[in-house]
Design a protein around this motif. Structure first.
Motif, PDB file in Angstrom:
ATOM      1  N   GLY A  44     -16.389  49.847 -15.731  1.00 51.20           N
ATOM      2  CA  GLY A  44     -17.213  50.426 -16.784  1.00 51.20           C
ATOM      3  C   GLY A  44     -16.747  51.815 -17.171  1.00 51.20           C
ATOM      4  N   ARG A  45     -16.315  52.589 -16.171  1.00 52.63           N
ATOM      5  CA  ARG A  45     -15.813  53.930 -16.470  1.00 52.63           C
ATOM      6  C   ARG A  45     -14.542  53.860 -17.310  1.00 52.63           C
ATOM      7  NH1 ARG A  45     -13.989  58.370 -11.878  1.00 52.63           N
ATOM      8  NH2 ARG A  45     -13.481  60.083 -13.352  1.00 52.63           N
ATOM      9  N   ALA A  46     -13.649  52.927 -16.938  1.00 55.71           N
ATOM     10  CA  ALA A  46     -12.401  52.780 -17.693  1.00 55.71           C
ATOM     11  C   ALA A  46     -12.676  52.333 -19.126  1.00 55.71           C
ATOM     12  CB  ALA A  46     -11.479  51.797 -16.987  1.00 55.71           C
ATOM     13  N   VAL A  47     -13.583  51.405 -19.331  1.00 52.85           N
ATOM     14  CA  VAL A  47     -13.918  50.938 -20.680  1.00 52.85           C
ATOM     15  C   VAL A  47     -14.534  52.062 -21.491  1.00 52.85           C
ATOM     16  CG1 VAL A  47     -15.398  49.350 -21.969  1.00 52.85           C
ATOM     17  CG2 VAL A  47     -14.149  48.535 -19.967  1.00 52.85           C
ATOM     18  N   PHE A  48     -15.408  52.836 -20.838  1.00 54.03           N
ATOM     19  CA  PHE A  48     -16.041  53.952 -21.546  1.00 54.03           C
ATOM     20  C   PHE A  48     -15.010  54.977 -21.996  1.00 54.03           C
ATOM     21  CE2 PHE A  48     -17.882  58.227 -21.383  1.00 54.03           C
ATOM     22  CZ  PHE A  48     -18.839  58.108 -22.364  1.00 54.03           C
ATOM     23  N   ARG A  49     -14.028  55.310 -21.146  1.00 57.44           N
ATOM     24  CA  ARG A  49     -12.974  56.249 -21.529  1.00 57.44           C
ATOM     25  C   ARG A  49     -12.105  55.698 -22.663  1.00 57.44           C
ATOM     26  NH1 ARG A  49     -10.544  58.888 -15.930  1.00 57.44           N
ATOM     27  NH2 ARG A  49     -12.395  60.167 -15.413  1.00 57.44           N
ATOM     28  N   HIS A  50     -11.794  54.385 -22.582  1.00 59.11           N
ATOM     29  CA  HIS A  50     -10.981  53.767 -23.620  1.00 59.11           C
ATOM     30  C   HIS A  50     -11.694  53.820 -24.968  1.00 59.11           C
ATOM     31  CE1 HIS A  50      -8.160  51.068 -25.557  1.00 59.11           C
ATOM     32  NE2 HIS A  50      -9.202  50.288 -25.924  1.00 59.11           N
ATOM     33  N   LEU A  51     -12.982  53.502 -24.963  1.00 58.79           N
ATOM     34  CA  LEU A  51     -13.728  53.535 -26.221  1.00 58.79           C
ATOM     35  C   LEU A  51     -13.834  54.958 -26.750  1.00 58.79           C
ATOM     36  CD1 LEU A  51     -16.580  51.000 -25.426  1.00 58.79           C
ATOM     37  CD2 LEU A  51     -14.535  50.632 -26.799  1.00 58.79           C
ATOM     38  N   ARG A  52     -14.007  55.946 -25.870  1.00 59.53           N
ATOM     39  CA  ARG A  52     -14.123  57.320 -26.301  1.00 59.53           C
ATOM     40  C   ARG A  52     -12.801  57.810 -26.882  1.00 59.53           C
ATOM     41  NH1 ARG A  52     -15.357  61.828 -21.910  1.00 59.53           N
ATOM     42  NH2 ARG A  52     -13.226  61.180 -21.380  1.00 59.53           N
ATOM     43  N   ASN A  53     -11.657  57.438 -26.236  1.00 56.62           N
ATOM     44  CA  ASN A  53     -10.338  57.843 -26.746  1.00 56.62           C
ATOM     45  C   ASN A  53     -10.054  57.183 -28.094  1.00 56.62           C
ATOM     46  OD1 ASN A  53      -9.957  59.414 -24.477  1.00 56.62           O
ATOM     47  ND2 ASN A  53      -8.885  57.781 -23.359  1.00 56.62           N
ATOM     48  N   THR A  54     -10.467  55.938 -28.240  1.00 52.71           N
ATOM     49  CA  THR A  54     -10.264  55.243 -29.515  1.00 52.71           C
ATOM     50  C   THR A  54     -11.056  55.892 -30.627  1.00 52.71           C
ATOM     51  OG1 THR A  54      -9.919  53.176 -28.300  1.00 52.71           O
ATOM     52  CG2 THR A  54     -10.400  53.012 -30.646  1.00 52.71           C
ATOM     53  N   ALA A  55     -12.292  56.292 -30.322  1.00 54.38           N
ATOM     54  CA  ALA A  55     -13.120  56.949 -31.327  1.00 54.38           C
ATOM     55  C   ALA A  55     -12.533  58.300 -31.717  1.00 54.38           C
ATOM     56  CB  ALA A  55     -14.538  57.108 -30.767  1.00 54.38           C
ATOM     57  N   GLU A  56     -12.007  59.042 -30.775  1.00 51.95           N
ATOM     58  CA  GLU A  56     -11.411  60.330 -31.094  1.00 51.95           C
ATOM     59  C   GLU A  56     -10.153  60.170 -31.939  1.00 51.95           C
ATOM     60  OE1 GLU A  56     -10.697  62.214 -27.400  1.00 51.95           O
ATOM     61  OE2 GLU A  56     -12.829  62.719 -27.039  1.00 51.95           O
ATOM     62  N   THR A  57      -9.367  59.132 -31.692  1.00 53.76           N
ATOM     63  CA  THR A  57      -8.156  58.891 -32.473  1.00 53.76           C
ATOM     64  C   THR A  57      -8.498  58.578 -33.914  1.00 53.76           C
ATOM     65  OG1 THR A  57      -7.065  58.060 -30.486  1.00 53.76           O
ATOM     66  CG2 THR A  57      -6.052  57.494 -32.623  1.00 53.76           C
ATOM     67  N   HIS A  58      -9.534  57.740 -34.146  1.00 51.75           N
ATOM     68  CA  HIS A  58      -9.950  57.413 -35.514  1.00 51.75           C
ATOM     69  C   HIS A  58     -10.470  58.637 -36.248  1.00 51.75           C
ATOM     70  CE1 HIS A  58      -9.181  53.153 -35.440  1.00 51.75           C
ATOM     71  NE2 HIS A  58      -9.882  52.991 -34.314  1.00 51.75           N
ATOM     72  N   SER A  59     -11.158  59.500 -35.541  1.00 53.74           N
ATOM     73  CA  SER A  59     -11.698  60.699 -36.202  1.00 53.74           C
ATOM     74  C   SER A  59     -10.600  61.663 -36.603  1.00 53.74           C
ATOM     75  CB  SER A  59     -12.708  61.389 -35.255  1.00 53.74           C
ATOM     76  OG  SER A  59     -12.032  61.804 -34.073  1.00 53.74           O
ATOM     77  N   ASP A  60      -9.521  61.729 -35.792  1.00 58.11           N
ATOM     78  CA  ASP A  60      -8.431  62.590 -36.156  1.00 58.11           C
ATOM     79  C   ASP A  60      -7.679  62.056 -37.382  1.00 58.11           C
ATOM     80  OD1 ASP A  60      -9.139  64.163 -34.041  1.00 58.11           O
ATOM     81  OD2 ASP A  60      -7.645  63.316 -32.656  1.00 58.11           O
TER      82      ASP A  60
END
Length: 433
Positions: free
Chosen positions: A417-433
């Motif tokens: 769950g921690r790994a999935v949460f980090r992956h989703l957070r990194n993906t969201a930050e990439t889209h925002s950039d």
């Protein structure tokens, strides 16, 4: 002759925890209640008969005022004066045979001297004999002719009839004349009160074997006394058939049920209870609570605190009553007893105790709850035994492995769950950039 009345001595709860046997010494600042009672000039023996398994108390009724400590002496009925032995010495060491003690490897767990009285816990037929209260200088003050009778028969009757109220003479022996040498009969004690209240209970009465004869030994009887218990030393050796037959004692049990008596409370207490929403019926009487741990696969004996031989005693395992007729009905007392039973001395006996016996046990005394015992029976490993040899080892290992597997799965899920949460957070930050 009825046994001596017990003095108000608090008996221990657990027979296996009795203190060491010591010769008792009176405190000097206390009044000596024996000072005003003179000892008999001729030592005679008071006959006292009991059913096996009970706790016997033999008071030292007299002693000289200058004597501050007493020592009890014992010998078998047929033994000579040279076989008289002290139960204790000055160091509290027991001198009797330790191998003949049932349910205990230490005789000091069954004998004790308190307030000059000798207490014998779970007395058996081998404890029958002559008991003398004396001093360390072998001065004898008071003697008992103790007869511990084995219960040969156990009967369950629904109701006491007039015909069974007292059993007449069982047997008589003579020399062809109208006057027999002796007559044997059973003397029944009165029925005890119902041992429980509010629920079905039991009543018990004991019948002891006695002999009537004009030829009893003069030292074992008082003036004009022609009755003694069957195992008494007063019975002449010529009555060999009586000694061999030993009709034994009888134990009778019948069912009963009585209502609990509501204890009277003051009006202020009732008003206070009503204010908090309680009534007199919902209030329970507090009883002392005891805690005991005991190793498994060993014999365990529990006694009710304050119980005397003629009292009504009952036991509950949690909310389930333990009845005598359920465990002893249809059995002979000479056969192998069940693993859990109430013996003739009203003790709760486990032969042996198991781990599943752990729980709460309640003791009833004279129809009222007297004690609560929290029992823990734990597994005990002897010498040469490993943990893997215990029968519960496979179950314990399965439980440990299942718990470890469950904790490992939860840990892995947390990591995932921690790994999935980090992956989703990194993906969201990439889209925002």
């Amino acid at each position: 002759m009825p046994p001596p009345s017990p003095s108000p001595i608090l008996l221990p709860l657990l027979l296996i925890l009795c203190p060491e046997v010591l010769s008792y010494e009176a405190p000097e600042d206390k009044q000596d209640v024996f000072a005003g009672k003179a000892c008999p000039a001729f030592l005679s023996f008071t006959n006292a008969a009991y059913l096996e398994g009970v706790t016997v108390e033999l008071p030292c009724h007299c002693k000289p005022e200058q004597i501050q400590s007493v020592v009890w002496f014992f010998r078998k009925h047929l033994g000579g004066s040279k076989e008289t032995r002290a139960l204790t010495d000055h160091h509290g060491n027991s001198l009797l045979d330790l191998l003949s003690v049932p349910h205990s490897g230490d005789l000091r767990s069954r004998f004790s001297i308190r307030l000059f009285s000798l207490l014998i816990f779970r007395a058996g037929p081998d404890d029958s004999g002559i008991y003398i209260c004396g001093s360390a200088h072998k001065d004898f003050f008071y003697g008992y002719d103790l007869d511990i009778q084995e219960a040969r028969t156990l009967s369950f009757t629904p109701r006491l009839t007039h015909e069974s109220r007292s059993k007449k003479k069982k047997e008589s022996q003579g020399l062809g004349s109208s006057q027999p040498l002796y007559q044997v009969f059973t003397s029944f004690r009165p029925w005890t009160v119902c041992d429980r209240c509010g629920v079905p209970g039991e009543q018990v009465r004991v019948g002891l074997c006695y002999v009537h004869s004009l030829y009893l030994h003069v030292r074992y009887r008082r003036a004009n006394q022609t009755v003694a218990s069957c195992g008494s030393g007063a019975v002449p050796k010529a009555f060999g058939q009586l000694k061999q037959s030993r009709a034994g004692a009888e134990l009778e049990v019948k069912s009963c049920q009585v209502a609990c008596q509501i204890q009277a409370t003051s009006s202020k207490i009732r008003s206070l209870m009503a204010f908090f929403g309680y009534n007199s019926a919902s209030s329970s009487v507090e009883v002392p609570v005891f805690y005991l741990s005991h190793p498994a696969d060993r014999v365990l004996t529990l006694g009710c605190p304050g119980a005397h031989p003629n009292m009504a005693v009952a036991w509950d395992q949690g909310t389930k009553p333990i009845y005598r007729d359920e465990h002893l009905a249809g059995r002979k007392l000479s056969t192998t007893p069940p693993r859990l039973m109430i013996d003739t001395g009203h003790h709760l006996v486990f032969t042996p105790a198991k781990t599943q016996d752990s729980g709460n046990y309640y003791c009833w005394l004279q129809g009222q709850q007297a004690a609560e015992i929290h029992l823990l029976v734990y597994a005990h490993l002897g010498r040469g035994q490993s943990v893997t040899s215990h029968p519960d080892f496979p179950t314990a290992m399965k439980t440990v492995l299942k718990s470890y597997a469950a904790m490992t799965a939860v840990f892995c899920l947390l990591l995932l769950g921690r790994a999935v949460f980090r992956h989703l957070r990194n993906t969201a930050e990439t889209h925002s950039d």
